[in-house]
Design a protein around this motif. Structure first.
Motif: not given
Length: 275
Positions: A78-85
């Motif tokens: 998801s966009n959110r998970r790659s952002y947090l990574t």
């Protein structure tokens, strides 16, 4: 001071309206031209580029990435998970607090001079009090005048930050990302000490799709109310911890989505040859 860039990419597409000149390949080529320019004109910045790919990307794009940086594949989903990574990379890689990190999304088009202008802004003593910089923000008429940097209320998940500030704000940005909805807007307001959610928004949320069990809907509402209350509470920052967000005018990059395209010669930039 070094410039680090994390370019988040995904092989798929979504249903957003796009201009006729749009493609992720075109966006990537424009970004690589900007990398080429900053490495030529500001070699002392030692610009490092990490291409953070959430899942597989087409081979032609991967080959271009390998020419200009370090492609890294993750399974975020998801966009959110790659952002947090991406947010955690400065901590995990031990980047110096004096460095600058640019987070870039793959559906943007970049001016060739964009990274040079961004780097110069972060080095300018006039902007020493600013920790966050937006290459794309509020729309202003495109001009041939030099880029100026002015206070900005909000931007997207494509932004730059001083690594020291980003480390200090990492938990807050995580909290905003988990609050649902337009978490990038929530992040910008909260960092500047401004509450994102009204009292009504804390208790009223978009209902899930029909057929969702009542218990799950109630659990979701409780979760969002709790998270959004916590976000608003974190906006009550001491004045010394409130961040300054500056935006480039005219924009140095544009979101390639109908209705959100900044004024600029984007069709001409999109047609430029590959670097």
């Amino acid at each position: 001071m070094r410039l680090h860039v994390v370019y988040r990419s995904h092989g798929g597409e979504n249903s957003k309206g796009r201009p006729g000149w749009y493609s992720k390949r075109v966006g990537l080529e424009s970004f690589c031209r900007a990398v080429e320019r900053v490495r030529e004109e500001r070699p002392d910045a030692g610009t490092e580029v990490v291409f953070l790919n959430d899942g597989p990307v087409p081979g032609e794009r991967l080959d271009l990435m390998a020419r200009w940086g370090d492609p890294v594949t993750i399974d975020g989903g998801s966009n959110r998970r790659s952002y947090l990574t991406a947010l955690g990379l400065p901590r995990r890689r031990g980047w110096d607090g004096r460095d600058v990190l640019l987070l870039a999304e793959d559906d943007y088009l970049w001016r060739p001079e964009s990274l040079v202008a961004l780097l110069d802004a972060t080095r300018d003593p006039q902007h020493a009090g600013a920790d966050y910089f937006a290459p794309y923000g509020e729309e202003v008429p495109d001009t041939a005048q030099p880029v100026r940097w002015e206070r900005l209320e909000s931007t997207t998940s494509t932004f730059a930050a001083r690594v020291r500030a980003l480390r200090e704000d990492e938990r807050l940005l995580w909290l905003c990302a988990l609050s649902g909805g337009d978490f990038d807007h929530a992040s910008c307001l909260t960092l500047q000490g401004r509450p994102r959610f009204t009292l009504r928004e804390l208790v009223e949320h978009h209902e899930p799709a029909d057929g969702t069990p009542a218990w799950r809907s109630a659990l979701r509402r409780a979760y969002l109310t709790g998270m959004r209350t916590a976000v608003d509470a974190r906006s009550l920052r001491r004045p010394s911890r409130r961040r300054v967000l500056l935006g480039a005018q005219p924009a140095l990059a544009t979101h390639m989505e109908e209705g959100w395209i900044a004024p600029g010669p984007w069709e001409e930039i999109a047609a430029a040859p590959a670097p």
